[in-house]
Design a protein around this motif. Sequence first.
Motif, PDB file in Angstrom:
ATOM      1  N   ARG A   1      -7.331  41.107 -36.227  1.00  0.00           N
ATOM      2  CA  ARG A   1      -7.313  40.018 -35.745  1.00  0.00           C
ATOM      3  C   ARG A   1      -6.863  38.722 -36.715  1.00  0.00           C
ATOM      4  O   ARG A   1      -7.764  38.008 -35.864  1.00  0.00           O
ATOM      5  N   SER A   2      -5.815  38.822 -37.411  1.00  0.00           N
ATOM      6  CA  SER A   2      -5.430  37.658 -37.756  1.00  0.00           C
ATOM      7  C   SER A   2      -4.475  37.042 -35.702  1.00  0.00           C
ATOM      8  O   SER A   2      -4.199  35.898 -35.904  1.00  0.00           O
ATOM      9  N   ARG A   3      -4.346  37.782 -35.085  1.00  0.00           N
ATOM     10  CA  ARG A   3      -3.654  37.890 -34.016  1.00  0.00           C
ATOM     11  C   ARG A   3      -4.185  38.250 -32.425  1.00  0.00           C
ATOM     12  O   ARG A   3      -4.417  38.339 -31.566  1.00  0.00           O
ATOM     13  N   ASN A   4      -6.362  37.662 -32.905  1.00  0.00           N
ATOM     14  CA  ASN A   4      -6.902  37.550 -31.759  1.00  0.00           C
ATOM     15  C   ASN A   4      -6.836  39.582 -31.100  1.00  0.00           C
ATOM     16  O   ASN A   4      -7.189  39.749 -30.188  1.00  0.00           O
TER      17      ASN A   4
ATOM     18  N   ARG B   1      -6.736  43.079 -40.358  1.00  0.00           N
ATOM     19  CA  ARG B   1      -6.341  42.149 -40.897  1.00  0.00           C
ATOM     20  C   ARG B   1      -5.908  42.019 -39.926  1.00  0.00           C
ATOM     21  O   ARG B   1      -5.544  40.698 -38.940  1.00  0.00           O
ATOM     22  N   GLN B   2      -4.200  43.015 -39.431  1.00  0.00           N
ATOM     23  CA  GLN B   2      -3.034  42.541 -38.801  1.00  0.00           C
ATOM     24  C   GLN B   2      -3.771  42.035 -37.189  1.00  0.00           C
ATOM     25  O   GLN B   2      -3.402  40.658 -36.622  1.00  0.00           O
TER      26      GLN B   2
ATOM     27  N   ASN C   1      -8.268  36.000 -46.094  1.00  0.00           N
ATOM     28  CA  ASN C   1      -8.031  35.878 -44.531  1.00  0.00           C
ATOM     29  C   ASN C   1      -8.051  36.250 -43.507  1.00  0.00           C
ATOM     30  O   ASN C   1      -7.734  37.592 -43.357  1.00  0.00           O
ATOM     31  N   HIS C   2      -9.235  36.418 -42.569  1.00  0.00           N
ATOM     32  CA  HIS C   2      -9.631  37.295 -41.660  1.00  0.00           C
ATOM     33  C   HIS C   2     -10.744  39.294 -42.274  1.00  0.00           C
ATOM     34  O   HIS C   2     -10.718  39.750 -41.453  1.00  0.00           O
TER      35      HIS C   2
END
Length: 241
Positions: free
Chosen positions: A126-129, A123-124, A237-238
């Motif tokens: 994915r959350s910052r692309n 998730r880390q 999310n993500h």
Amino acid sequence: MAQLPFDWSELTRSNLYSMFYSLNSEIVGKELSPSQIQKRIIRHIKAHIPVKLKKCLYAPTTKGFVFMGGVYYSDLDKKHKPAIEVNFNYNPTDKKLKLTQHRFKRMAVRFADVMLHEIVHMRQFRSRNFKNIPGYESTAYYAKDRKKQEYYGDRDEMGAHAFNTACELYDRFGYDPATIAQYLDSNACRKHKNSTWNDYLKAFDWNHNHPIIRRMRNLILRNLENAYLGKPFKTTNHLTY
């Protein structure tokens, strides 16, 4: 092979534990080679979740034990390929293992904690692309100490380890933030050498005033509710692709 959509947010510490432990009748009390154990685990786990499971022969592994570690590959995740790997480490001299129920339960706990640690990393990124962020720069004198501090002081690792530590402390104390806060402010974890909090304090010379230790303490306390719920995030999310 591309990874099909999967809802990682549905995985909890409890259901990951149960997923792994349901193999106990196939493994516990039986004399099996590492390959036989691994085949049973792979067949069972891959029927439930899209992960990579790898058998490793690693000399420091205690004889008669199986130790698990994990890796998250952001480059594979970006390409929508299976990106979480759980490594099963066996001592190379172990030709047969006969795992007890107690040991297998500990393996099930470890499997759940490794999986959730890597899901935090997923998730880390994915959350910052999928962008990397600057790491922590240690000023320790010795290279081995710098390496350890830079690992534990990395912002992503702190996020994942904070949840793992909160789970460990929840197992020990229940949901008791006041008692846990007192424990974090002491050196009582010297009695629990196989704990994440012990690893952190040891890496930073038992200095409770070190910025990384202070930040980690607060992250752990913030994660206690998540540990109670058994998952590192309250939202999806993500985590749903």
